[in-house]
Design an enzyme around this catalytic site. Sequence first.
Site, PDB file in Angstrom:
ATOM      1  CG  ASP A  14      -1.980   0.982   1.273  1.00  0.00           C
ATOM      2  OD1 ASP A  14      -2.376   1.420   0.183  1.00  0.00           O
ATOM      3  OD2 ASP A  14      -2.446   1.352   2.363  1.00  0.00           O
ATOM      4  CE  LYS A  19      -1.429   3.911  -1.813  1.00  0.00           C
ATOM      5  NZ  LYS A  19      -1.783   4.446  -0.508  1.00  0.00           N
TER       6      LYS A  19
HETATM    7  N1  SAM Z   1      -1.289   0.015   4.530  1.00  0.00           N
HETATM    8  C1  SAM Z   1      -0.979   0.904   5.625  1.00  0.00           C
HETATM    9  C2  SAM Z   1      -2.067   0.740   6.669  1.00  0.00           C
HETATM   10  O1  SAM Z   1      -3.100   0.189   6.337  1.00  0.00           O
HETATM   11  O2  SAM Z   1      -1.861   1.152   7.802  1.00  0.00           O
HETATM   12  C3  SAM Z   1      -0.843   2.353   5.174  1.00  0.00           C
HETATM   13  C4  SAM Z   1       0.378   2.587   4.319  1.00  0.00           C
HETATM   14  S1  SAM Z   1       0.750   4.288   4.088  1.00  0.00           S
HETATM   15  C5  SAM Z   1      -0.498   4.795   2.991  1.00  0.00           C
HETATM   16  C6  SAM Z   1       2.168   4.266   3.060  1.00  0.00           C
HETATM   17  C7  SAM Z   1       3.434   3.813   3.781  1.00  0.00           C
HETATM   18  O3  SAM Z   1       4.445   3.603   2.777  1.00  0.00           O
HETATM   19  C8  SAM Z   1       4.022   4.841   4.745  1.00  0.00           C
HETATM   20  O4  SAM Z   1       3.961   4.347   6.055  1.00  0.00           O
HETATM   21  C9  SAM Z   1       5.493   4.973   4.289  1.00  0.00           C
HETATM   22  O5  SAM Z   1       6.417   5.024   5.347  1.00  0.00           O
HETATM   23  C10 SAM Z   1       5.676   3.686   3.479  1.00  0.00           C
HETATM   24  N2  SAM Z   1       6.816   3.712   2.543  1.00  0.00           N
HETATM   25  C11 SAM Z   1       7.054   4.617   1.559  1.00  0.00           C
HETATM   26  N3  SAM Z   1       8.218   4.321   0.934  1.00  0.00           N
HETATM   27  C12 SAM Z   1       8.718   3.189   1.531  1.00  0.00           C
HETATM   28  C13 SAM Z   1       9.891   2.394   1.332  1.00  0.00           C
HETATM   29  N4  SAM Z   1      10.791   2.689   0.388  1.00  0.00           N
HETATM   30  N5  SAM Z   1      10.086   1.304   2.126  1.00  0.00           N
HETATM   31  C14 SAM Z   1       9.187   0.997   3.090  1.00  0.00           C
HETATM   32  N6  SAM Z   1       8.056   1.716   3.330  1.00  0.00           N
HETATM   33  C15 SAM Z   1       7.827   2.800   2.557  1.00  0.00           C
END
Ligand code: SAM
EC number: 2.1.1.205
Length: 301
Positions: free
Chosen positions: A120, A160
């Site tokens: 996501d 997503k």
């Molecule tokens: N699915 C989660 C939930 O239901 O609680 C929400 C996810 S949130 C929309 C997007 C997440 O992507 C953020 O917490 C961000 O830290 C993570 N993210 C972005 N780039 C990333 C990376 N390179 N490695 C790991 N996580 C990453």
Amino acid sequence: MGKSSKDKRDLYYRKAKEQGYRARSAFKLLQLDDDFHFLQQAVRVVDLCAAPGSWSQVLSRRLFPQSSDNSDRKIVAVDLQPMSPIDNVITLQADITHPKTLQTITELFEGKKADFICSDGAPDVTGLHDLDEYVQQQLILSALQLSTCLLRKGGNFVAKIFRGRDIDMLYSQLGYLFEKVICAKPRSSRGTSLESFIVCLGYNPPANWEPKLDVNSSVEDFFQGCDIGKLRLEDKCPNYHEEPRSIATFIACGGLSSFDSDATYHVDTSTPALDPVQSPTNPPYKKALELKRRGKMTRAI
Ligand code: SAM
């Protein structure tokens, strides 16, 4: 999640708190799984970009029902941000774009393959639309690279996406790796948003292709040996002809009886506001709050 701000406007936000989910996005995965049943037979599962953890909560509740024997089941959740613990979930603070993360997950699964992987992921937006779209696409490709190394044949992948200009290309690439690729929009995802979810069923990589993640090689190098490489622009340009467009089936899921995420519902004003399910572990505004508490928020001019 705040205490009361959106409680009355967004039903999914309210329902998430009532049912103990850390974020309203839990309903997106629930509605997707209700339609596609990818969690039914899943034993080893990976939740990429998982913080604050509402998808991991869904995975935990669906894979670990109290009545059954769950001894082999394992859920690994990865995010750049720290996550508060969730029952039956191993949380990993790591970058999904780094090959070391693959190594750690493989060790946690003791070399066994995963049945289901979801992502996501969303990068921090800059407001520069083209750049944001590019970074988002790179994140999806990183999730896909990791998944090709971890998934068993026949496994499933959900991620997503934002339906931007170049999304057909991604559909075509996924079509080379999975038996079925569907673009799905759950009712809990706002109709006004470009957000959708790509549901890839039946992982079926080309025979003799062994994906290998290496920090020094590009995405193109990674997909060498797999038919995805055939879609490179150079291959098309010398004698350009229009490839048949690859349009994934588009499905709205969640059913008409579920709440509409763009509608405003009347909630009884006497209904008490609920506390957030989980306070943020390390919010970016933490320092500002501390300075304010100590009366040091002002700047001398
Ligand atoms: N699915 C989660 C939930 O239901 O609680 C929400 C996810 S949130 C929309 C997007 C997440 O992507 C953020 O917490 C961000 O830290 C993570 N993210 C972005 N780039 C990333 C990376 N390179 N490695 C790991 N996580 C990453």
